[in-house]
Every structure is written in C-alpha cells, then in structure tokens.
Design a protein around this motif. Structure first.
Motif, PDB file in Angstrom:
ATOM      1  N   VAL A 183       0.836  -1.202   0.000  1.00 34.24           N
ATOM      2  CA  VAL A 183       0.000   0.000   0.000  1.00 34.24           C
ATOM      3  C   VAL A 183       0.874   1.257   0.000  1.00 34.24           C
ATOM      4  O   VAL A 183       0.659   2.192  -0.784  1.00 34.24           O
ATOM      5  CB  VAL A 183      -0.959  -0.012   1.212  1.00 34.24           C
ATOM      6  CG1 VAL A 183      -1.575   1.355   1.446  1.00 34.24           C
ATOM      7  CG2 VAL A 183      -2.038  -1.072   0.997  1.00 34.24           C
ATOM      8  N   GLY A 202       0.523  14.481  -1.876  1.00 34.26           N
ATOM      9  CA  GLY A 202      -0.546  14.138  -0.926  1.00 34.26           C
ATOM     10  C   GLY A 202      -1.287  15.343  -0.370  1.00 34.26           C
ATOM     11  O   GLY A 202      -2.103  15.197   0.523  1.00 34.26           O
ATOM     12  N   THR A 203      -0.997  16.529  -0.891  1.00 33.20           N
ATOM     13  CA  THR A 203      -1.659  17.731  -0.386  1.00 33.20           C
ATOM     14  C   THR A 203      -2.472  18.365  -1.513  1.00 33.20           C
ATOM     15  O   THR A 203      -1.992  18.456  -2.635  1.00 33.20           O
ATOM     16  CB  THR A 203      -0.621  18.760   0.107  1.00 33.20           C
ATOM     17  OG1 THR A 203       0.260  18.075   0.988  1.00 33.20           O
ATOM     18  CG2 THR A 203      -1.280  19.908   0.842  1.00 33.20           C
ATOM     19  N   MET A 204      -3.676  18.771  -1.187  1.00 35.04           N
ATOM     20  CA  MET A 204      -4.534  19.352  -2.222  1.00 35.04           C
ATOM     21  C   MET A 204      -5.121  20.662  -1.730  1.00 35.04           C
ATOM     22  O   MET A 204      -5.318  20.847  -0.531  1.00 35.04           O
ATOM     23  CB  MET A 204      -5.705  18.395  -2.516  1.00 35.04           C
ATOM     24  CG  MET A 204      -5.311  17.070  -3.127  1.00 35.04           C
ATOM     25  SD  MET A 204      -4.830  17.225  -4.857  1.00 35.04           S
ATOM     26  CE  MET A 204      -6.455  17.188  -5.644  1.00 35.04           C
ATOM     27  N   TYR A 257      -6.162   1.060   3.103  1.00 29.78           N
ATOM     28  CA  TYR A 257      -6.478   2.288   2.365  1.00 29.78           C
ATOM     29  C   TYR A 257      -7.472   3.159   3.135  1.00 29.78           C
ATOM     30  O   TYR A 257      -7.396   4.391   3.085  1.00 29.78           O
ATOM     31  CB  TYR A 257      -6.990   1.968   0.956  1.00 29.78           C
ATOM     32  CG  TYR A 257      -5.866   1.634   0.004  1.00 29.78           C
ATOM     33  CD1 TYR A 257      -4.866   2.575  -0.265  1.00 29.78           C
ATOM     34  CD2 TYR A 257      -5.783   0.395  -0.609  1.00 29.78           C
ATOM     35  CE1 TYR A 257      -3.814   2.280  -1.119  1.00 29.78           C
ATOM     36  CE2 TYR A 257      -4.731   0.096  -1.466  1.00 29.78           C
ATOM     37  CZ  TYR A 257      -3.751   1.040  -1.724  1.00 29.78           C
ATOM     38  OH  TYR A 257      -2.707   0.756  -2.565  1.00 29.78           O
ATOM     39  N   LEU A 258      -8.403   2.517   3.842  1.00 26.51           N
ATOM     40  CA  LEU A 258      -9.343   3.316   4.643  1.00 26.51           C
ATOM     41  C   LEU A 258      -8.591   4.077   5.736  1.00 26.51           C
ATOM     42  O   LEU A 258      -8.850   5.264   5.975  1.00 26.51           O
ATOM     43  CB  LEU A 258     -10.417   2.413   5.271  1.00 26.51           C
ATOM     44  CG  LEU A 258     -11.513   1.910   4.315  1.00 26.51           C
ATOM     45  CD1 LEU A 258     -12.324   0.795   4.965  1.00 26.51           C
ATOM     46  CD2 LEU A 258     -12.429   3.047   3.877  1.00 26.51           C
ATOM     47  N   ARG A 314       2.373   1.812  -3.430  1.00 28.07           N
ATOM     48  CA  ARG A 314       1.429   2.319  -4.440  1.00 28.07           C
ATOM     49  C   ARG A 314       1.137   3.809  -4.205  1.00 28.07           C
ATOM     50  O   ARG A 314       1.056   4.595  -5.148  1.00 28.07           O
ATOM     51  CB  ARG A 314       0.132   1.519  -4.374  1.00 28.07           C
ATOM     52  CG  ARG A 314      -0.904   2.039  -5.339  1.00 28.07           C
ATOM     53  CD  ARG A 314      -1.588   0.932  -6.102  1.00 28.07           C
ATOM     54  NE  ARG A 314      -2.182   1.461  -7.305  1.00 28.07           N
ATOM     55  CZ  ARG A 314      -2.279   0.793  -8.433  1.00 28.07           C
ATOM     56  NH1 ARG A 314      -1.791  -0.423  -8.506  1.00 28.07           N
ATOM     57  NH2 ARG A 314      -2.856   1.329  -9.484  1.00 28.07           N
ATOM     58  N   LEU A 315       0.977   4.185  -2.936  1.00 27.86           N
ATOM     59  CA  LEU A 315       0.685   5.590  -2.629  1.00 27.86           C
ATOM     60  C   LEU A 315       1.884   6.477  -2.974  1.00 27.86           C
ATOM     61  O   LEU A 315       1.731   7.603  -3.441  1.00 27.86           O
ATOM     62  CB  LEU A 315       0.309   5.744  -1.151  1.00 27.86           C
ATOM     63  CG  LEU A 315      -1.045   5.133  -0.747  1.00 27.86           C
ATOM     64  CD1 LEU A 315      -1.251   5.234   0.760  1.00 27.86           C
ATOM     65  CD2 LEU A 315      -2.197   5.801  -1.484  1.00 27.86           C
ATOM     66  N   ALA A 363      -7.250   7.871  -1.377  1.00 28.49           N
ATOM     67  CA  ALA A 363      -6.465   7.648  -0.162  1.00 28.49           C
ATOM     68  C   ALA A 363      -5.215   8.535  -0.119  1.00 28.49           C
ATOM     69  O   ALA A 363      -4.842   9.051   0.927  1.00 28.49           O
ATOM     70  CB  ALA A 363      -6.066   6.177  -0.059  1.00 28.49           C
ATOM     71  N   GLU A 364      -4.582   8.721  -1.270  1.00 32.82           N
ATOM     72  CA  GLU A 364      -3.331   9.492  -1.341  1.00 32.82           C
ATOM     73  C   GLU A 364      -3.492  10.909  -0.779  1.00 32.82           C
ATOM     74  O   GLU A 364      -2.583  11.443  -0.148  1.00 32.82           O
ATOM     75  CB  GLU A 364      -2.900   9.575  -2.817  1.00 32.82           C
ATOM     76  CG  GLU A 364      -1.675  10.415  -3.062  1.00 32.82           C
ATOM     77  CD  GLU A 364      -1.503  10.799  -4.541  1.00 32.82           C
ATOM     78  OE1 GLU A 364      -2.382  10.486  -5.366  1.00 32.82           O
ATOM     79  OE2 GLU A 364      -0.474  11.417  -4.855  1.00 32.82           O
ATOM     80  N   THR A 365      -4.669  11.522  -1.040  1.00 37.16           N
ATOM     81  CA  THR A 365      -4.843  12.937  -0.718  1.00 37.16           C
ATOM     82  C   THR A 365      -5.946  13.196   0.307  1.00 37.16           C
ATOM     83  O   THR A 365      -6.123  14.326   0.740  1.00 37.16           O
ATOM     84  CB  THR A 365      -5.208  13.714  -2.001  1.00 37.16           C
ATOM     85  OG1 THR A 365      -6.361  13.090  -2.581  1.00 37.16           O
ATOM     86  CG2 THR A 365      -4.066  13.715  -3.001  1.00 37.16           C
ATOM     87  N   PRO A 380      -6.588   4.177  -4.572  1.00 36.64           N
ATOM     88  CA  PRO A 380      -5.332   4.621  -3.966  1.00 36.64           C
ATOM     89  C   PRO A 380      -4.946   6.061  -4.329  1.00 36.64           C
ATOM     90  O   PRO A 380      -4.755   6.890  -3.455  1.00 36.64           O
ATOM     91  CB  PRO A 380      -4.313   3.606  -4.480  1.00 36.64           C
ATOM     92  CG  PRO A 380      -5.115   2.365  -4.771  1.00 36.64           C
ATOM     93  CD  PRO A 380      -6.441   2.876  -5.273  1.00 36.64           C
ATOM     94  N   THR A 381      -4.827   6.356  -5.633  1.00 34.95           N
ATOM     95  CA  THR A 381      -4.209   7.634  -6.016  1.00 34.95           C
ATOM     96  C   THR A 381      -5.056   8.408  -7.031  1.00 34.95           C
ATOM     97  O   THR A 381      -6.027   7.879  -7.584  1.00 34.95           O
ATOM     98  CB  THR A 381      -2.831   7.386  -6.677  1.00 34.95           C
ATOM     99  OG1 THR A 381      -3.064   6.671  -7.901  1.00 34.95           O
ATOM    100  CG2 THR A 381      -1.908   6.579  -5.784  1.00 34.95           C
ATOM    101  N   SER A 434      -9.133  12.993  -0.410  1.00 33.51           N
ATOM    102  CA  SER A 434     -10.144  13.758  -1.149  1.00 33.51           C
ATOM    103  C   SER A 434     -11.392  12.927  -1.400  1.00 33.51           C
ATOM    104  O   SER A 434     -11.317  11.704  -1.567  1.00 33.51           O
ATOM    105  CB  SER A 434      -9.588  14.188  -2.508  1.00 33.51           C
ATOM    106  OG  SER A 434      -8.351  14.829  -2.369  1.00 33.51           O
TER     107      SER A 434
END
Lengths: 225, 478
Positions: free
Chosen positions: A28, A185-187, B67-68, A31-32, B213-215, B248-249, B217
C-alpha cells in the motif's frame, strides 16, 4: 471509535488478513508513493500546436465556445467582446488571481470588474485555469485565497482563461503538476475539472444546457505573449 | 432500505401494462446504447482501460482496511472529520448529529445512491429537518415521493407531461398560465426554484464517486453543477460514501474516470469532476467551514472474501441496466429496490437478503449484455447464478420448481434414461400439437405456459438427428 474498529475488523476478517501484516502495508505504501500511471490514451499525445488544436476541438464538441488571443494583454478586450456578442451587461466577477490582475482591465472602457466570491446576482464570472486537458477539452481550476469556487458555478456565463503552454495532453500530466505545486498528498480545498457548460438529460433523456451551473462556458486560450 | 422486491412478479405485471411507463422506457432503449457505443468506438484504449480499472479496484479491495486508514489520516490532516457507520441506522444518526450541531433546518443534497439506500430523506423529515434534492431527476422524484428508477437517471420512468403536472401541483406560487410544455421550460423553472434553496441551506450533503487515499479527497462526478452548489454554499459539507469507493491515487481515479462517463452517458468526461479535500482554508473567500465524511459499511464488508466480492468494483454507471432487456421491459421500480437492473439483482440480495430479493437474480435471461458492457468487468450473470444456487440450497424457491430441478438433475445424470424419456416424449408432444407448432397449455407446466406458448418439437430428438447425420456422412464416404 467503535464503528471504526468494528468495520476494520470485519474487513480484515473477511479478507482473512491480520492486523500489522508488513507485506500488505508495504504494498500500500509503495502504491501511494509511486502513484503509477496506467493506460494513457494516445489521443492527446501530440506536439504542442496539435495538442492545443485538439483541446479547442474537444471543448467545442462539448458545447463550450473558444477564443484564442496572442497574449494576456488581449484578454480584457476578448472578454468585453464576448459580453457584447451575448448582449450581456459590461460587468464581470473574478477573484484576485494575480495572472488576471496583471491584465489591463482598465483599458476597456465601461467594463466593471468586481472582485471576490460570486453571489446570486452575478451574471458573468471570469477564472484563470491552472491547466487544460487536450484529451477531453477539460479546464482545471483550483480554489484558494485568490480563486473563489463560487465564480465557477453561480454565474450564468463562465469565462475561463487558460495559457496555451499549460494545455496538457492528458489528465495524468495535470495530476503530476498539481502534486508538484501543492506537495505530495496535499490538495487545495477544491480542484474543479470542468468539461463544457452545465447540462441535464433528466427529463425524457433530452440533453439541455444550463441545469444549475453556467449555461455557457467560454474559453480564452492565451498564446505565449 | 424499504423494498418491494418480494412482489417483483406483481410489480412487473403492472409495469408491462402501464402505457405511460412503457412510453418513457423507450427513452432508455433509444438514449443510452448508441451514445455509449460511439464514445467507446472513439477510444481505442477503452478495453485496456477497463482491465486497468478492474485491477485498481481489485487491489484496493484486497487492501481495503489499509487504504481506509490511510484515507482517514489524510482527511484529518486537511482539517476534516471522518465518521464510521456500520449500518444505515448508524449513518443516519451520525448525519443527524452533524445537522443538529449546525442548527440545520434546511439541507440541500447532491445526487447520492447511498443516501437513497439508507433512506436519509425520510429520516431527516421525521426529525424536523427539510432535505431538498437538487439533481433535477432526484428533485422530480422527491416531489412525487418516489424512489429512483435508475441509478443515474432517477426520473427516467416519467414523461414530460407528468413532470409538468408535478411542477404545477408543487410550485403553486407561480402563475398557472405559464408555459411548461417543453423540457426547457421545466428545467428553467427547477433552476430558479432550487437556486433559492442553495442559499437557504445550512448543510449540504453529497455522495462520492471516489475517495482518494493518497490525498484524503472525496470526488463527485456530475453534469448539472448541483452537487458543487450543494457543497460550496452551506456552512457544513457532509460526504456520505460507502467504504468500497476508495481508490489509492489520483492516477487510479483517472483510469476509472475514463470508463465511467463513457459507460454511463456516452460522454468522454462528465461536465464537473470535483475533488474536495477538507474544509475552507485560511484566506479562502468561499467554501464550507466544516467538512465531514461518513464512511458507510451497511453490508459491504460481508461481501468481501465471498463470490460477491467483484460486485464491490461497481462504479454505478448504469450501463448494465441500459442494456438489459428485462429492465427495458419493466423499468426500475418493479425491482422494488433503489438498485435495479442487473447490478441491483446482485447487490440487493447482498444488502437485504436473498429471502426478500430472490426474484431479482431470477429476473434475467442471462443474455450476458450486462457483463459485456460493464466497465469494471463484473461477471453479473455468474453472480446472479450464485444467488440462485444459494436460494436453492436454502430451500427458498417454491416446491414445484425444486421438484422440477431435481427431476432435471436426475435425467441429466443418467443419459440413457434421458434418451429414453425424450425418445418417448418428443414424438408424443409433436403428435399432440396437431401441426399447430405450439402449445398454449401443457399439463404440469401451467406456470410456464401461463406467460408464453411452448414451441412444439419437430418430432425427433437432437440425438436421433445427430445419429442420422453421422450415418449419412459415413454412407457418403463409403
């Protein structure tokens, strides 16, 4: 926290995995971190001039209108010309975006430029996109101190200025730019991908423009000036 | 979820006899199929994207817990709040608490199937909070106090004349003499009426097509812009999303976006794809002060690790029902669940039990079009068959059907017996049909012939004809 633990435990139980399995966690995390790019359609992979032409063609296909100007200095006059062509009052709403603010709005006689978030009475909003996507004719906007999101949705007419050099071939290029600009990772609070004016097919599947958002989307593409 | 799925047969019969519904359903048959095909044909990578989308969701589901957790961490970092709801009742209680804390009297809503599933509107009304649906189709069915008949076109079962009558009845502050004869005038009226509601609302509730998950959002994909006005104007934004919406992204979202709109409406991209992360930032001139996400399980975790796990890949595009001959014939309401068509025939029994929704996986000809068009390659017919097996093994189907299946199984396992029985039955049926070519009634098969004629056999069994062909071929060679 009880709902949280209950759901996570049910998920782990159903998947037959245990808490703290290092190989799953690293899959995980990888992937991230990597955010692998998947299948990118060839459609948008073009040299710059063709890419801009594709962006304009795709935008027209989704019922946006498109104008091209030679430099940022020409944008205010292009906006005024659009207002005249649609018989709209000479008044626009926009945020304090510095690219917009650097344009010669005062040079256009009798054009009122209101600053700040949009309200119910605003008929025309002007925004500056951070990017365009040639693949689908999409413009990408983000919220921030100088970029109110209401400008994108409340007015009947939305004019979006986009720099030709910021028109990418595909979505992935834009995601990677956003990541670069705001940090991994920031929006910003809101990123809007807008493809044509608002529409609905909810009554007898007949497609009509102008459901709740803008009835018209006008794009001004600015070539390097 | 209030369901009438046990009454599917009665519902279907009524739907087939409803002339207005049949007229409206013509729009499904004509509207969606060609548009999707054109969009698919214009993108050579479409099938590769389907494979990519499928493997993204498979990966996300196999690591769903992680991911959660990653998603929750990012939402919290951005200043948002994540709430976890095991059941629909938990989700309703959490949403009510947020609304109460905000002193909410009016709540605007973007289109959301999960809030239909947990019957949020009915609940909020009972608690004295007025929910206003803002998607045009959802608004229309809310006026009629109906449930959606299609997951992306909730009012597809209605004609414009019906909508006009509803607007005249409900918008009684407007002059009666106004012209509402065309969809344009109906849309304009809804736009004006709902504009005022957006500004009045204290809380805006939306669903989510994706959770990234990445952000951290939440993402909504819409055409009207109502979801955006719902989430930027009120002081509080609540996102309600089921747990399998995680990707994920941003890149993973991009892969699925490319198959979503094409499969749903035949657009390359829906008009508004909006990525929201946390509440209004310091200095932002607009946007909500509070941002909440309610993660809803409500039966999803129980599908993981079972033969129904693939169903959790569903992105709610509606392509399966748009291409389903059964949906075309009876419409969405006959299914008696907010999820109709093939995806509903698989999902509804998972959510409410096969004892209540057993008719739905049986309401299929297994023609396979749903699986052929599913952007996420969900094997829908196979899963309907799994439900039929479960229904049988739990003894839920009627006795005649069970005896029939047992008898069939006996013959299928004993080929000699089968050949003997057919060698007697086929000529006999052929003889009794008296040259008419069909039976209107058959003893012991009354349930079957009640709804259709039984074609009469030609007089010889397949095996007999095969032997003759073989003999002829041998003779020819000799």
């Amino acid at each position: 926290m009880s709902g949280r633990e209950a759901i996570l435990n049910k998920v782990r139980g159903a998947l037959g995995v245990s808490f703290g399995d290092a190989s799953r966690a690293s899959a995980v995390a990888r992937r991230l971190d990597d955010a692998p790019v998947g299948v990118v359609p060839a459609r948008g992979q073009l040299p710059e001039s063709d890419r801009i032409a594709l962006f304009c063609a795709m935008a027209l296909k989704v019922s946006a209108s498109v104008d091209r100007v030679k430099g940022p200095g020409e944008v205010p006059e292009a906006v005024a010309a659009y207002l005249r062509s649609k018989n709209l009052p000479a008044s626009v709403r926009m945020g304090a975006d510095e690219r917009l603010q650097a344009m010669p709005w005062k040079a256009v006689p009798a054009l009122e430029v209101k600053s700040g978030p949009a309200g119910a009475e605003d008929e025309v909003g002007v925004s500056h996109a951070i990017a365009g996507v040639a693949e689908t004719g999409t413009v990408v906007l983000h919220s921030g101190a100088a970029n109110p999101t209401t400008v994108n949705f409340l007015p009947e007419h939305h004019i979006v200025v986009v720099d030709a050099k910021e028109i990418a071939g595909d979505l992935e290029t834009v995601f990677s730019r956003i990541r670069h600009r705001f940090g991994k990772g920031t929006m910003p609070r809101t990123v809007n991908l807008i493809t044509g004016p608002s529409r609905s097919g909810d009554i007898e599947q007949k497609l009509l423009l102008g459901a709740h958002g803008p009835r018209a989307l006008h794009l001004i593409v600015v070539d390097a000036g | 979820m209030q369901i009438t799925s046990p009454a599917f047969k009665e519902n279907a019969r009524a739907a087939l006899a409803d002339a207005q519904l049949q007229k409206a359903l013509g729009n499904v048959r004509e509207g969606f199929i060609d548009k999707r095909q054109r969009a698919v044909d214009a993108l050579p990578e479409f099938d590769a994207l389907r494979d990519s989308a499928r493997s993204i969701k498979d990966h996300a589901l196999a690591h769903l817990d992680l991911y959660l957790e990653a998603y929750e961490k990012k939402v919290t970092e951005a200043g948002g709040h994540v709430h976890w709801a095991e059941t629909g009742a938990d989700a309703r209680a959490i949403i009510l608490e947020i609304c109460r804390a905000a002193g909410a009297r009016t709540v605007t809503k973007g289109k959301s199937m999960i809030t239909e599933e947990i019957e949020l509107n009915h609940f909020l009304e009972k608690e004295g909070i007025r929910p206003v649906e803002t998607d045009l189709g959802e608004y229309i069915i809310q006026l009629r106090r109906e449930s959606p008949s299609h997951i992306i076109a909730p009012a597809v079962h209605l004609t414009k004349e019906q909508v006009e009558a509803d607007f005249r009845r409900m918008h009684d502050h407007l002059p009666f003499a106004r012209d509402l004869s065309e969809p344009e005038s109906l849309l304009n009226e809804a736009r004006r009426v709902l504009r005022a509601q957006y500004f009045m609302a204290d809380v805006g509730i939306t669903g989510a097509n994706f959770l990234v998950a990445e952000t951290g959002s939440s993402v909504i994909v819409t055409n009207e812009g109502n979801g955006d006005l719902t989430q930027i104007l009120p002081r509080v934004h609540v996102v309600v999303a089921s747990i399998e919406k995680i990707v994920p992204t941003l890149e993973d979202m991009g892969q699925i976006l490319r198959v979503l709109a094409r499969s749903a409406t035949g657009q390359d991209m829906s008009v508004y794809t909006t990525v929201s992360t946390g509440p209004r930032r310091p200095g932002d001139p607009d946007g909500p002060d509070e941002y909440h996400v309610v993660l809803v399980d409500n039966g999803r975790s129980a599908m993981l690790g079972t033969e129904f796990q693939d169903m959790l890949r569903c992105i709610r595009c509606g392509a399966c029902m748009n291409h389903c001959p059964v949906y075309h014939a009876v419409g969405g309401h006959a299914y008696g669940s907010v999820y109709p068509g093939p995806m509903g025939a698989v999902l509804t029994p998972s959510l409410v039990g096969v004892d209540k929704a057993g008719h739905l996986p049986n309401a299929s000809t297994f023609c396979g079009r749903c699986e052929a068009v599913c952007p996420m390659r969900i094997p829908l017919p196979k899963m309907m068959r799994h439900w039929r097996e479960r229904e049988f093994s739990r003894g839920l189907n009627p006795a005649t059907q069970r005896y029939g299946l047992r008898a069939w199984a006996l013959f299928a396992r004993h080929p000699r017996l089968y050949r003997l029985a057919t060698a007697i039955a086929i000529p006999a049926l052929s003889l009794f049909s008296a040259g008419k070519g069909r039976f209107r009634h058959l003893p012991l098969a009354g349930g079957w012939t009640k709804h259709r004629d039984m074609p009469a056999p030609e007089g010889r069994t397949f095996m007999q004809q095969w032997r003759d062909r073989d003999a002829l071929k041998q003779g020819g060679q000799a």
